[in-house]
Design a protein around this motif. Structure first.
Motif, PDB file in Angstrom:
ATOM      1  N   PRO A   1       0.810  -1.227   0.000  1.00  0.00           N
ATOM      2  CA  PRO A   1       0.000   0.000   0.000  1.00  0.00           C
ATOM      3  C   PRO A   1       0.840   1.271   0.000  1.00  0.00           C
ATOM      4  O   PRO A   1       0.401   2.313  -0.510  1.00  0.00           O
ATOM      5  N   GLN A   2       2.051   1.204   0.535  1.00  0.00           N
ATOM      6  CA  GLN A   2       2.902   2.398   0.622  1.00  0.00           C
ATOM      7  C   GLN A   2       3.729   2.642  -0.641  1.00  0.00           C
ATOM      8  O   GLN A   2       4.180   3.762  -0.899  1.00  0.00           O
ATOM      9  N   GLY A   3       3.959   1.593  -1.420  1.00  0.00           N
ATOM     10  CA  GLY A   3       4.820   1.740  -2.584  1.00  0.00           C
ATOM     11  C   GLY A   3       6.286   1.775  -2.211  1.00  0.00           C
ATOM     12  O   GLY A   3       6.680   1.327  -1.136  1.00  0.00           O
ATOM     13  N   ALA A   4       7.112   2.328  -3.093  1.00  0.00           N
ATOM     14  CA  ALA A   4       8.560   2.408  -2.864  1.00  0.00           C
ATOM     15  C   ALA A   4       8.992   3.860  -2.784  1.00  0.00           C
ATOM     16  O   ALA A   4       8.437   4.740  -3.450  1.00  0.00           O
ATOM     17  N   SER A   5      10.012   4.115  -1.987  1.00  0.00           N
ATOM     18  CA  SER A   5      10.459   5.499  -1.759  1.00  0.00           C
ATOM     19  C   SER A   5      11.207   6.086  -2.944  1.00  0.00           C
ATOM     20  O   SER A   5      11.359   7.309  -3.045  1.00  0.00           O
ATOM     21  N   ASP A   6      11.686   5.228  -3.880  1.00  0.00           N
ATOM     22  CA  ASP A   6      12.506   5.743  -4.982  1.00  0.00           C
ATOM     23  C   ASP A   6      11.726   5.864  -6.300  1.00  0.00           C
ATOM     24  O   ASP A   6      12.321   5.997  -7.365  1.00  0.00           O
ATOM     25  N   GLU A   7      10.390   5.850  -6.224  1.00  0.00           N
ATOM     26  CA  GLU A   7       9.607   6.005  -7.452  1.00  0.00           C
ATOM     27  C   GLU A   7       9.837   7.380  -8.059  1.00  0.00           C
ATOM     28  O   GLU A   7       9.996   8.376  -7.347  1.00  0.00           O
ATOM     29  N   LEU A   8       9.845   7.440  -9.379  1.00  0.00           N
ATOM     30  CA  LEU A   8      10.086   8.697 -10.078  1.00  0.00           C
ATOM     31  C   LEU A   8       8.976   9.702  -9.801  1.00  0.00           C
ATOM     32  O   LEU A   8       7.805   9.334  -9.676  1.00  0.00           O
ATOM     33  N   ASP A   9       9.360  10.974  -9.733  1.00  0.00           N
ATOM     34  CA  ASP A   9       8.343  12.022  -9.670  1.00  0.00           C
ATOM     35  C   ASP A   9       7.837  12.301 -11.077  1.00  0.00           C
ATOM     36  O   ASP A   9       8.297  11.690 -12.059  1.00  0.00           O
ATOM     37  N   LEU A  10       6.891  13.221 -11.213  1.00  0.00           N
ATOM     38  CA  LEU A  10       6.284  13.473 -12.523  1.00  0.00           C
ATOM     39  C   LEU A  10       7.321  13.943 -13.539  1.00  0.00           C
ATOM     40  O   LEU A  10       7.283  13.533 -14.711  1.00  0.00           O
TER      41      LEU A  10
END
Length: 456
Positions: A120-129
């Motif tokens: 549910p939290q995802g990953a901290s290093d996901e790309l921003d827009l």
């Protein structure tokens, strides 16, 4: 003389965008911009006409397909690949036909087989827009034909809508792989409005309780079916995807009848790959002969029900050839007797397992992988560049070489071009990208001698 003129034209229109535009002129959907365009179309038309005749279709039929921007992108990639590498088996292409982009690692379900180990939290290093827009720019510039947005659950990301609309406007066919639980009627309408062409919803069983147990959330089946109905009601092309395990292998006919009842357009049976959370349920994987028998039943159901039915198991091609048809990836010939040689030749050029051959994966942080099921980093799109990775990655180039150091079927398998074995399964079970696919009966004698003897 013609060859020299053709090479001059291809060198002049030597980028995917320019060649795609020229093919649009050829198909009659774009106007020529100059006399040079008109001359170039006359030269290229002979090449395209020859290619059409080789696959047994008329030039008018091919032109009708080339009215679609994504088809022009795909053909441009093939032509530029031929220009760059010549004819190869499998055929090397200029850019991936398809990229599967794991858009986010956030998810509202807890699927037992999740290769992304989504939470549910995802990953901290996901790309921003900003990072995602740069990935999209490179996907567009490379000439990628199909962009499949996956996850996690991609509809949980607010950036999904921006990227989907941008990709569609660029002429890329946009699809979304989703658990379907979030597709209300208004969401389905919004998907269509931003240009999504295909929605693939996971339904692992026709039995709600089995699906819910596999997906880790009670009521997930009902929400997925509702999502399918909503997407169909808004005129979207919809597919059902399911991962084949011991839990659902005997329900394939019932699941396909459900798909028929729902009016879905495609059904895709995914190979189970023990990676991510899937490692914890490896005991649910099919034996080689269970898989072979399942694929035969899948093929029979396809013929009986008239649905488009595909499998990510490369050996499905061999099953369909034996039945008088040919299915390779998402290309199908219902009657190979009409094309006694050409369909098999096309299947060999496509190359069976598409990892690093016809498609590539991009992770939520921009890392590139040969396949979403192969956790081997081959670069990062933002740092290394998409096309640079595609052409220069040693791992991807190894996967395209079926001649040297290739160990599926002992390296001598007659079907190494048509099938090639699932590279993700070879890696998951043996840590060897060019090793034997443990799901194939042709490997069974060497990999499982005691099981083979008891079976016989």
């Amino acid at each position: 003389m013609y060859k020299e003129m053709l090479m001059t034209v291809l060198n002049h229109y030597g980028t995917p965008r320019r060649l795609s535009r020229l093919l649009g002129v050829y198909a009659g959907v774009e106007p020529p911009r100059s006399k040079v365009d008109e001359m170039a179309v006359n030269i290229v038309s002979k090449l395209v006409s020859h290619m059409a005749s080789r696959i047994g279709v008329s030039e008018d039929y091919l032109k009708s397909y080339l009215r679609e921007p994504y088809m022009r992108r795909g053909l441009s990639s093939l032509i530029l690949g031929l220009l760059m590498y010549g004819v190869t088996r499998p055929q090397r292409i200029y850019a991936p036909f398809m990229i599967v982009w794991d858009f986010t690692r956030r998810c509202n379900l807890k699927c037992a087989h999740c290769y992304a180990s989504a939470t549910p939290q995802g990953a901290s290093d996901e790309l921003d827009l900003r990072g995602k827009l740069e990935v999209l720019r490179q996907v567009d510039e490379a000439g990628v034909a199909i962009l499949a947005l996956s996850g996690g659950e991609p509809l949980l990301s607010k950036d999904f809508w921006v990227i989907a609309r941008g990709a569609s406007r660029a002429g890329i066919l946009v699809s979304v792989a989703t658990n379907g639980t979030l597709i209300t009627r208004s969401i389905a309408r919004r998907l269509k409005n931003v240009g999504v062409r295909y929605v693939e919803v996971s339904v692992d069983s026709p039995i709600p309780e089995v699906h819910d147990r596999f997906r880790g959330v009670r009521g997930a089946w009902d929400m997925a079916i509702r999502g399918i109905r909503n997407a169909k009601a808004e005129g979207l092309s919809v597919g059902i995807a399911f991962t084949v395990t011991k839990l659902n292998k005997d329900d394939v006919e019932e699941l396909l009848r459900l798909a028929k009842e729902l009016g879905v357009d495609v059904v895709v049976a995914f190979n189970f790959i023990p990676t991510g959370r899937g490692k914890s349920i490896v005991s649910l994987d099919l034996s080689p002969y269970e898989r072979y028998e399942f694929l035969k039943r899948l093929y029979k159901a396809w013929r009986d029900l008239g649905l488009q039915v595909y499998s990510t198991a490369p050996m499905y091609s061999l099953v369909t050839i034996a039945g008088g048809s040919l299915v390779s990836h998402f290309l199908s010939f219902d009657d190979t007797k009409s094309f006694p040689i050409t369909p098999v030749a096309i299947a060999e050029l496509i190359g069976g397992c598409g990892a690093g051959v016809t498609y590539m994966a991009i992770e939520a942080n921009g890392d590139a992988q040969p396949c979403v099921f192969i956790p081997v980093k081959v670069g990062n799109v933002l740092r290394d560049g998409l096309l640079n990775i595609w052409h220069k990655s040693p791992v991807l180039n190894e996967l395209r070489d079926r001649e040297h150091n290739y160990r599926c079927g002992g390296g001598r398998c007659n079907f190494k071009y048509i099938c090639g074995g699932c590279r993700a399964r070879a890696y998951a079970y043996h840590g060897d990208l060019k090793g034997p696919d443990p799901g194939c009966p042709l490997n069974m004698v060497k990999l499982y001698p005691s099981t083979y003897q008891s079976y016989n």
